[in-house]
Design a protein around this motif. Structure first.
Motif, PDB file in Angstrom:
ATOM      1  N   TYR A  45     -27.529  18.414  18.691  1.00 12.27           N
ATOM      2  CA  TYR A  45     -28.662  17.913  19.470  1.00 12.27           C
ATOM      3  C   TYR A  45     -28.376  16.475  19.904  1.00 12.27           C
ATOM      4  O   TYR A  45     -27.562  15.784  19.288  1.00 12.27           O
ATOM      5  N   TRP A  46     -29.075  16.057  20.940  1.00 15.84           N
ATOM      6  CA  TRP A  46     -28.939  14.646  21.358  1.00 15.84           C
ATOM      7  C   TRP A  46     -30.296  13.933  21.259  1.00 15.84           C
ATOM      8  O   TRP A  46     -30.351  12.718  21.167  1.00 15.84           O
ATOM      9  N   LEU A  47     -31.377  14.721  21.235  1.00 15.70           N
ATOM     10  CA  LEU A  47     -32.709  14.111  21.200  1.00 15.70           C
ATOM     11  C   LEU A  47     -33.391  14.411  19.859  1.00 15.70           C
ATOM     12  O   LEU A  47     -33.490  13.542  19.018  1.00 15.70           O
ATOM     13  N   LEU A 104     -28.354  17.224  31.755  1.00 10.75           N
ATOM     14  CA  LEU A 104     -27.047  17.344  32.390  1.00 10.75           C
ATOM     15  C   LEU A 104     -26.367  15.972  32.342  1.00 10.75           C
ATOM     16  O   LEU A 104     -26.915  14.981  32.818  1.00 10.75           O
ATOM     17  N   VAL A 105     -25.212  15.887  31.724  1.00 13.46           N
ATOM     18  CA  VAL A 105     -24.485  14.621  31.634  1.00 13.46           C
ATOM     19  C   VAL A 105     -23.077  14.844  32.197  1.00 13.46           C
ATOM     20  O   VAL A 105     -22.301  15.634  31.640  1.00 13.46           O
ATOM     21  N   GLU A 125     -26.006  19.131  27.808  1.00 14.76           N
ATOM     22  CA  GLU A 125     -26.210  18.791  26.396  1.00 14.76           C
ATOM     23  C   GLU A 125     -27.557  19.362  26.007  1.00 14.76           C
ATOM     24  O   GLU A 125     -28.518  19.264  26.780  1.00 14.76           O
ATOM     25  N   SER A 126     -27.635  19.936  24.830  1.00 16.32           N
ATOM     26  CA  SER A 126     -28.883  20.591  24.472  1.00 16.32           C
ATOM     27  C   SER A 126     -29.074  20.577  22.946  1.00 16.32           C
ATOM     28  O   SER A 126     -28.314  19.944  22.219  1.00 16.32           O
ATOM     29  N   GLN A 127     -30.055  21.310  22.530  1.00 16.93           N
ATOM     30  CA  GLN A 127     -30.320  21.447  21.092  1.00 16.93           C
ATOM     31  C   GLN A 127     -29.945  22.868  20.682  1.00 16.93           C
ATOM     32  O   GLN A 127     -30.468  23.817  21.250  1.00 16.93           O
TER      33      GLN A 127
END
Lengths: 269, 155
Positions: free
Chosen positions: B22-24, B77-78, B83-85
């Motif tokens: 995850y990123w968030l 979107l990077v 990028e997701s969870q």
């Protein structure tokens, strides 16, 4: 260290000869298992209690199979422990003993009882039991020498004792080696696979032979037959009896007296 | 002869390793057997070990993982890459047995799709939870017998 020699005599030898010379009738698996189960429970010279707590009864190919199955079931050598002064087999596996008092919490323990170093239960057995109970350590007992013992007391219903393996090989039946594993809960391991996985019966011949032999050999045969001789030899040589028929204390050292008892046949030398 | 009394239950250890990305915000999982919850946690680490022991009667059981925490905000979107969870079953050992193929062939995942998303109602053998939803494995105790039956193809 004394060299242990399994005792034998003409009677035990005759049982073997009879098996090979007589025509045999196969019995079913449960029949053979019941005969063995009854035989192991029938010792009048030992006080083993709590049999009813060991609900899972499975055939083994002897106590070495019991040990190896246990080891496989732990998924690795790091996932069980043994005590110091135990069976050398564990050190062959690269496994070294832990002194009583230093056992690791929750890690299963396999222990040899009776222990050949003392011809008896381990002197620290009661402490080990208490330690295992307080540290939630399951105990698995290799009781290979129980058939040659007397006055051994074990309560299998003790909450820490999870299984015990017994074998018939010490009655000069190394050529068969069948045994039973008594356990409170089965795990997936070699003994479970042999007893519960294969659709066709395994080792019928082996189990028939084991049943044939023990139907002829009383459970306490060795002590019932050679108790007086053992006592006479001890008096004569100033030895102290142990609980094993073929083991004595000689000047504070354990000694195998199979030869002195005359329980070696020419072909077993 | 004293009769050996066959057991009717067993004490079984469940040992999960759940991987997470995850990123968030991290994914949340709730692990239950027969609707009794044994773990409810955020998957904060790359690999998250969750283990517990429980007594199981010799009968059928349902092991569930309820995966939550995924919203549209968790994906971005990077540089052309999403990028997701994510949350995945990396491994599951029951009574010391790594179930591997049994998970892939016998479990099901029922996704909960967001508005605008669609897909299969039930996904067989899915152990990678890209959506919120509930993963299930039906098994029975004694566990050794369940594994034997699976390998034999008896059940």
């Amino acid at each position: 260290m004394t060299k242990w020699k399994v005792p034998t005599d003409q009677f035990l030898n005759k049982v073997k000869v009879d098996w090979y010379s007589q025509q045999q009738q196969p019995k079913d698996l449960d029949y053979n298992k019941n005969v063995l189960n009854e035989w192991f429970q029938s010792s009048k010279l030992n006080n083993i209690t709590g049999w009813e707590s060991m609900g899972c009864v499975d055939f083994t190919m002897g106590c070495t199979h019991y040990i190896e199955s246990f080891v496989i079931g732990q998924n690795g050598l790091d996932n069980f422990q043994v005590l110091t002064d135990d069976y050398a087999y564990y050190s062959f596996l690269g496994k070294w003993g832990t002194p009583a008092g230093n056992l690791k919490k929750g890690i299963p323990l396999i222990v040899t009882l009776p222990n050949f170093n003392w011809g008896d239960l381990r002197p620290d057995w009661q402490d080990v039991l208490a330690e295992c109970e307080s540290k939630e350590i399951p105990i698995h007992i290799d009781a290979a020498w129980l058939t040659l013992s007397k006055d051994i007391e074990l309560d299998l219903s003790h909450p820490s004792i999870q299984s015990i393996g017994m074998g018939i090989s010490k009655y000069a039946l190394q050529w068969n080696r069948v045994g039973l594993r008594y356990s409170k809960q089965r795990k997936m391991d070699s003994v479970t696979i042999f007893n519960k996985f294969y659709i066709h019966n395994c080792n019928d011949n082996l189990y028939d032979c084991a049943r044939f032999c023990i139907e002829r050999i009383p459970r306490d045969y060795m002590w019932e037959t050679y108790s007086d001789l053992n006592l006479d030899m001890c008096k004569k040589h100033n030895w102290q009896q142990t609980k094993l028929i073929h083991g004595v204390w000689d000047n504070n050292k354990i000694r195998c007296i199979t030869k002195e008892l005359g329980l070696i046949l020419p072909h077993t030398k | 002869m004293i009769k050996n009394i066959e057991p009717t239950s067993e004490l079984i250890e469940f040992d999960f390793v759940l991987s997470s990305d995850y990123w968030l915000n991290p994914a949340q999982v709730e692990i239950s057997i027969d609707d009794t919850v044994y773990a409810n946690t955020l998957l904060l680490e790359r690999f998250n070990r969750i283990s517990f022991k429980t007594k199981l009667d010799f009968s059928p059981h349902v092991l569930k993982i309820k995966r939550t925490g995924k919203t549209v905000k968790e994906s971005r979107l990077v540089n052309g890459e999403w990028e997701s969870q994510d949350a995945r079953i990396h491994s599951l050992k029951i009574d010391g047995i790594n179930l591997r193929n049994i998970l892939w062939s016998r479990s099901t995942f029922t996704p909960v799709y967001d508005i605008g998303q669609s897909g299969d109602e039930i996904v067989n053998g899915e152990c990678n939870f890209g959506y919120n939803g509930t993963w299930e494995l039906k098994f029975h105790s004694p566990v050794y017998q369940f594994v034997v039956d699976c390998v034999r193809g008896a059940k």
